[in-house]
Design an enzyme around this catalytic site. Structure first.
Site, PDB file in Angstrom:
ATOM      1  N   LYS A   1      -1.631 -18.016   7.562  1.00 22.78           N
ATOM      2  CA  LYS A   1      -2.520 -18.005   8.711  1.00 22.78           C
ATOM      3  C   LYS A   1      -2.576 -16.606   9.322  1.00 22.78           C
ATOM      4  O   LYS A   1      -1.669 -15.825   9.065  1.00 22.78           O
ATOM      5  CB  LYS A   1      -2.096 -19.048   9.735  1.00 22.78           C
ATOM      6  CG  LYS A   1      -0.769 -18.722  10.413  1.00 22.78           C
ATOM      7  CD  LYS A   1      -0.405 -19.785  11.387  1.00 22.78           C
ATOM      8  CE  LYS A   1      -0.981 -19.502  12.741  1.00 22.78           C
ATOM      9  NZ  LYS A   1       0.019 -19.124  13.757  1.00 22.78           N
TER      10      LYS A   1
ATOM     11  N   ARG B   1       0.836  -1.208   0.000  1.00 25.03           N
ATOM     12  CA  ARG B   1       0.000   0.000   0.000  1.00 25.03           C
ATOM     13  C   ARG B   1       0.869   1.256   0.000  1.00 25.03           C
ATOM     14  O   ARG B   1       0.393   2.341  -0.226  1.00 25.03           O
ATOM     15  CB  ARG B   1      -0.926  -0.016   1.209  1.00 25.03           C
ATOM     16  CG  ARG B   1      -2.088  -0.941   0.927  1.00 25.03           C
ATOM     17  CD  ARG B   1      -3.126  -0.845   1.997  1.00 25.03           C
ATOM     18  NE  ARG B   1      -2.740  -1.658   3.144  1.00 25.03           N
ATOM     19  CZ  ARG B   1      -3.550  -1.887   4.168  1.00 25.03           C
ATOM     20  NH1 ARG B   1      -4.739  -1.360   4.190  1.00 25.03           N
ATOM     21  NH2 ARG B   1      -3.154  -2.648   5.157  1.00 25.03           N
TER      22      ARG B   1
ATOM     23  N   HIS C   1      -0.413 -25.753  14.140  1.00 20.14           N
ATOM     24  CA  HIS C   1       0.882 -26.450  14.167  1.00 20.14           C
ATOM     25  C   HIS C   1       0.829 -27.768  14.963  1.00 20.14           C
ATOM     26  O   HIS C   1       1.265 -28.807  14.477  1.00 20.14           O
ATOM     27  CB  HIS C   1       1.965 -25.566  14.782  1.00 20.14           C
ATOM     28  CG  HIS C   1       2.111 -24.227  14.109  1.00 20.14           C
ATOM     29  ND1 HIS C   1       1.970 -24.053  12.754  1.00 20.14           N
ATOM     30  CD2 HIS C   1       2.398 -22.996  14.607  1.00 20.14           C
ATOM     31  CE1 HIS C   1       2.156 -22.769  12.457  1.00 20.14           C
ATOM     32  NE2 HIS C   1       2.417 -22.106  13.550  1.00 20.14           N
TER      33      HIS C   1
ATOM     34  N   HIS D   1       3.565 -23.397   8.465  1.00 15.78           N
ATOM     35  CA  HIS D   1       5.011 -23.470   8.206  1.00 15.78           C
ATOM     36  C   HIS D   1       5.693 -24.624   8.954  1.00 15.78           C
ATOM     37  O   HIS D   1       6.792 -25.024   8.596  1.00 15.78           O
ATOM     38  CB  HIS D   1       5.704 -22.123   8.475  1.00 15.78           C
ATOM     39  CG  HIS D   1       5.971 -21.832   9.919  1.00 15.78           C
ATOM     40  ND1 HIS D   1       5.040 -21.287  10.750  1.00 15.78           N
ATOM     41  CD2 HIS D   1       7.081 -22.007  10.677  1.00 15.78           C
ATOM     42  CE1 HIS D   1       5.561 -21.133  11.954  1.00 15.78           C
ATOM     43  NE2 HIS D   1       6.807 -21.560  11.945  1.00 15.78           N
TER      44      HIS D   1
ATOM     45  N   LYS E   1       9.206 -27.696   7.977  1.00 10.92           N
ATOM     46  CA  LYS E   1      10.431 -27.996   8.739  1.00 10.92           C
ATOM     47  C   LYS E   1      10.919 -29.389   8.342  1.00 10.92           C
ATOM     48  O   LYS E   1      10.123 -30.331   8.280  1.00 10.92           O
ATOM     49  CB  LYS E   1      10.148 -27.934  10.246  1.00 10.92           C
ATOM     50  CG  LYS E   1       9.857 -26.512  10.746  1.00 10.92           C
ATOM     51  CD  LYS E   1       9.610 -26.504  12.254  1.00 10.92           C
ATOM     52  CE  LYS E   1       9.068 -25.176  12.740  1.00 10.92           C
ATOM     53  NZ  LYS E   1      10.059 -24.164  13.040  1.00 10.92           N
TER      54      LYS E   1
ATOM     55  N   ASP F   1      -3.427 -19.749  17.870  1.00 11.38           N
ATOM     56  CA  ASP F   1      -2.173 -19.396  17.193  1.00 11.38           C
ATOM     57  C   ASP F   1      -1.288 -20.630  16.959  1.00 11.38           C
ATOM     58  O   ASP F   1      -0.587 -20.705  15.961  1.00 11.38           O
ATOM     59  CB  ASP F   1      -1.429 -18.359  18.056  1.00 11.38           C
ATOM     60  CG  ASP F   1      -0.173 -17.831  17.389  1.00 11.38           C
ATOM     61  OD1 ASP F   1      -0.260 -17.438  16.208  1.00 11.38           O
ATOM     62  OD2 ASP F   1       0.895 -17.811  18.028  1.00 11.38           O
TER      63      ASP F   1
ATOM     64  N   LYS G   1       4.364 -19.193  25.377  1.00  7.59           N
ATOM     65  CA  LYS G   1       5.340 -18.129  25.138  1.00  7.59           C
ATOM     66  C   LYS G   1       6.008 -17.790  26.455  1.00  7.59           C
ATOM     67  O   LYS G   1       5.458 -18.058  27.517  1.00  7.59           O
ATOM     68  CB  LYS G   1       4.629 -16.875  24.618  1.00  7.59           C
ATOM     69  CG  LYS G   1       3.918 -17.125  23.302  1.00  7.59           C
ATOM     70  CD  LYS G   1       4.330 -16.105  22.283  1.00  7.59           C
ATOM     71  CE  LYS G   1       3.639 -16.327  20.962  1.00  7.59           C
ATOM     72  NZ  LYS G   1       4.554 -16.695  19.894  1.00  7.59           N
TER      73      LYS G   1
HETATM   74  C1  BG6 Z   1       3.635 -18.783  14.240  1.00  8.83           C
HETATM   75  C2  BG6 Z   1       2.942 -18.131  15.396  1.00  8.83           C
HETATM   76  O1  BG6 Z   1       2.733 -19.472  13.443  1.00  8.83           O
HETATM   77  O2  BG6 Z   1       4.624 -19.682  14.735  1.00  8.83           O
HETATM   78  C3  BG6 Z   1       3.926 -17.427  16.305  1.00  8.83           C
HETATM   79  O3  BG6 Z   1       1.990 -17.189  14.910  1.00  8.83           O
HETATM   80  C4  BG6 Z   1       5.020 -18.369  16.726  1.00  8.83           C
HETATM   81  O4  BG6 Z   1       3.275 -16.889  17.447  1.00  8.83           O
HETATM   82  C5  BG6 Z   1       5.635 -19.076  15.518  1.00  8.83           C
HETATM   83  O5  BG6 Z   1       6.011 -17.617  17.412  1.00  8.83           O
HETATM   84  C6  BG6 Z   1       6.600 -20.153  15.978  1.00  8.83           C
HETATM   85  O6  BG6 Z   1       7.270 -20.638  14.860  1.00  8.83           O
HETATM   86  P1  BG6 Z   1       8.685 -21.340  15.016  1.00  8.83           P
HETATM   87  O7  BG6 Z   1       8.979 -21.866  13.663  1.00  8.83           O
HETATM   88  O8  BG6 Z   1       9.640 -20.296  15.488  1.00  8.83           O
HETATM   89  O9  BG6 Z   1       8.485 -22.406  16.056  1.00  8.83           O
END
Ligand code: BG6
Length: 485
Positions: free
Chosen positions: A146, A48, A238, A176, A180, A233, A336
């Site tokens: 996401k 933007r 994941h 993601h 890995k 999240d 976290k």
């Molecule tokens: C993301 C989350 O999908 O994954 C984040 O939104 C998180 O909050 C992250 O920190 C963790 O990814 P990784 O690859 O560092 O474990």
């Protein structure tokens, strides 16, 4: 490797956002430098911002310098910068797409990858503008970052809008974690070794643990995070994907739909929780002030204007109702501001049925397969063997059988490199199909609702600790313990 392969126009919506600079641009830079994608490929940032081509190139360079551990190679960057383009578009204003159309129409036969790294609120508008401007060909794909909704309903709304313009096989939903290397290795480990298959069930496995602990807090994403929390999240995507890879039946091939068919069956077998389950089998918690990596850090809500009931930690016992996993709990947790960054999957086997060594069966450590994703990827099988020497009787010790691949590559590619390359190659195995996302939400929604109704109270844990004591009790109730050494 020849650069004539993997030629496309890669259109990065939200290309001046945090994820784009932190992960996507570095991944594209590596893929171009390592010649996995053609040097003719254009990386078109859609933003933007009103920014000139030169300013954009300088910005990308500065960000690569900031986020690439090993820095940039000047010679490589000189080549890479020729692939960089920028166009200014206001996603919610359909009439602003002309510059993109002009650019893309220079190569109408090219595969087009539209990577939507924007708020999902824009996904529908972007797809409809791509359609209005006639920019969707049969070789056009769309990648969705996401969060794909906050619950089943919002996720269905987002997906519906995208699917008005794209077919399901053109849609690549990113998780993601699936990019890995060690996560992909779960498939290799399970389905290329005969050894594990007869043992991979409730006859031999006592339980499974999955931990994804982060030492970082919510960084500069408070606004997003506060709306989502750990369950949405991390767990809904994941950790559920990791459970699927551990629990799925052997697919008939590595083909995208074969793998995803098996994963979705696992998701459908997740036992739905009732209120008693939510009370007894789930833990939600928020961190308070403490210290992280030697520095004092504020609590999650220390600077909130109004108190927040968003969890920064979630733990639960998941049961899978099918023949293979009957009676085998999956304990999962993610938080976290934990003491250390540590992500692992532990497959805990049962103890031996009878001991011949003069000690009881329980004193002989049961086998354990530990798959570590972070900070260092590794796979270890904990086994018992004899302590060498002449001591009286047979003394046993636990040893680690390391199943790590030989490290004969200079640099471990980031998950995003793998995933971006797979989209370009049109290979969807590591992406989530619509039904997977929906099944995951159906299961998670029940817990979200229960938490909203305070069925289980919010616990506290100190930043930099191992999490709330309630998570220890969660597993201790079943006379088990977390693999915290
Ligand atoms: C993301 C989350 O999908 O994954 C984040 O939104 C998180 O909050 C992250 O920190 C963790 O990814 P990784 O690859 O560092 O474990």
């Amino acid at each position: 490797m020849s650069t004539k392969f993997n030629l496309c126009d890669f259109i990065l919506f939200g290309g001046h956002g945090d994820l784009a600079f932190r992960k996507l641009m570095p991944a594209l830079y590596h893929l171009c430098s390592d010649e996995y994608i053609s040097e003719e490929t254009r990386i078109i940032t859609v933003s933007r911002r009103d920014i000139s081509q030169d300013e954009h190139i300088n910005l990308v360079k500065a960000k690569l310098e900031e986020f690439l551990e090993e820095g940039i190679n000047q010679e490589q960057f000189e080549k890479f910068k020729k692939q960089l383009y920028v166009v200014q578009i206001d996603f919610s204003n359909d009439s602003s797409y002309e510059p993109l159309q002009k650019l893309l129409n220079e190569h109408t036969d090219r595969h087009r990858i539209n990577y939507l790294s924007t708020s999902p609120n824009f996904f529908g508008d972007i797809c409809s503008s791509l359609n209005n401007w006639d920019l969707i060909t049969k070789n056009t794909r769309v990648v969705l970052e996401k969060p794909l909704g906050k619950d089943l309903k919002s996720s269905q709304e987002i997906n519906k809008k995208v699917l008005e313009h794209f077919n399901e096989d053109q849609v690549f939903r990113i998780d993601h974690y699936l990019g890995k290397d060690t996560v992909q290795n779960i498939l290799a480990l399970r389905f290329s070794n005969r050894l594990f298959m007869p043992l991979w069930n409730s006859n031999h496995i006592d339980h499974v643990q999955i931990t994804v602990a982060e030492s970082v807090g919510v960084e500069n994403r408070w606004e997003y995070y506060n709306e989502y929390g750990a369950l949405r999240d991390m767990i809904q995507n994941h950790l559920m994907q990791l459970i699927c890879l551990i629990a799925m039946e052997p697919p008939c091939s590595i083909d995208a739909n074969a793998v995803r068919d098996e994963k979705v069956k696992v998701l459908r077998s997740f036992r739905k929780m009732n209120n008693d389950d939510i009370k007894n089998k789930t833990v939600r918690a928020q961190y308070t002030a403490g210290s992280s990596e030697g520095k004092s850090v504020a609590g999650y809500c220390d600077n909130c204007e109004v108190p927040s009931d968003t969890e920064t930690y979630a733990a639960m016992r998941v049961d899978i109702d099918n023949w293979r996993w009957n009676g085998v709990p999956f304990y999962i947790r993610s938080g976290k501001r934990m003491q250390r960054r540590n992500s692992e999957i532990v497959i805990q086997f049962k103890t031996i049925p009878h001991s011949i060594f003069g000690v009881d069966e329980e004193s002989i450590n049961a086998n354990k397969l530990v798959i570590t994703l972070q900070p260092n990827e590794s796979i270890e099988l904990k086994m018992m063997n004899k302590i060498p020497g002449l001591s009286e009787g047979m003394k046993l010790q636990q040893v680690d059988l390391e199943l790590n691949s030989p490290h004969n590559i200079d640099r471990k590619p980031d998950a995003y490199e793998r995933l971006i390359l797979d989209v370009i190659r049109n290979e969807a195995t590591l992406f989530m199909r619509l039904d997977e996302v929906e099944e995951a939400w159906k299961w998670a929604d029940v817990i979200i609702e229960g938490w909203k109704n305070n069925i289980t109270s919010m616990k506290k844990y100190t930043a930099g600790s191992d999490g709330p004591s309630a998570a220890v009790q969660l597993i201790a109730k079943d006379t088990r313990s977390w693999n915290d050494e």
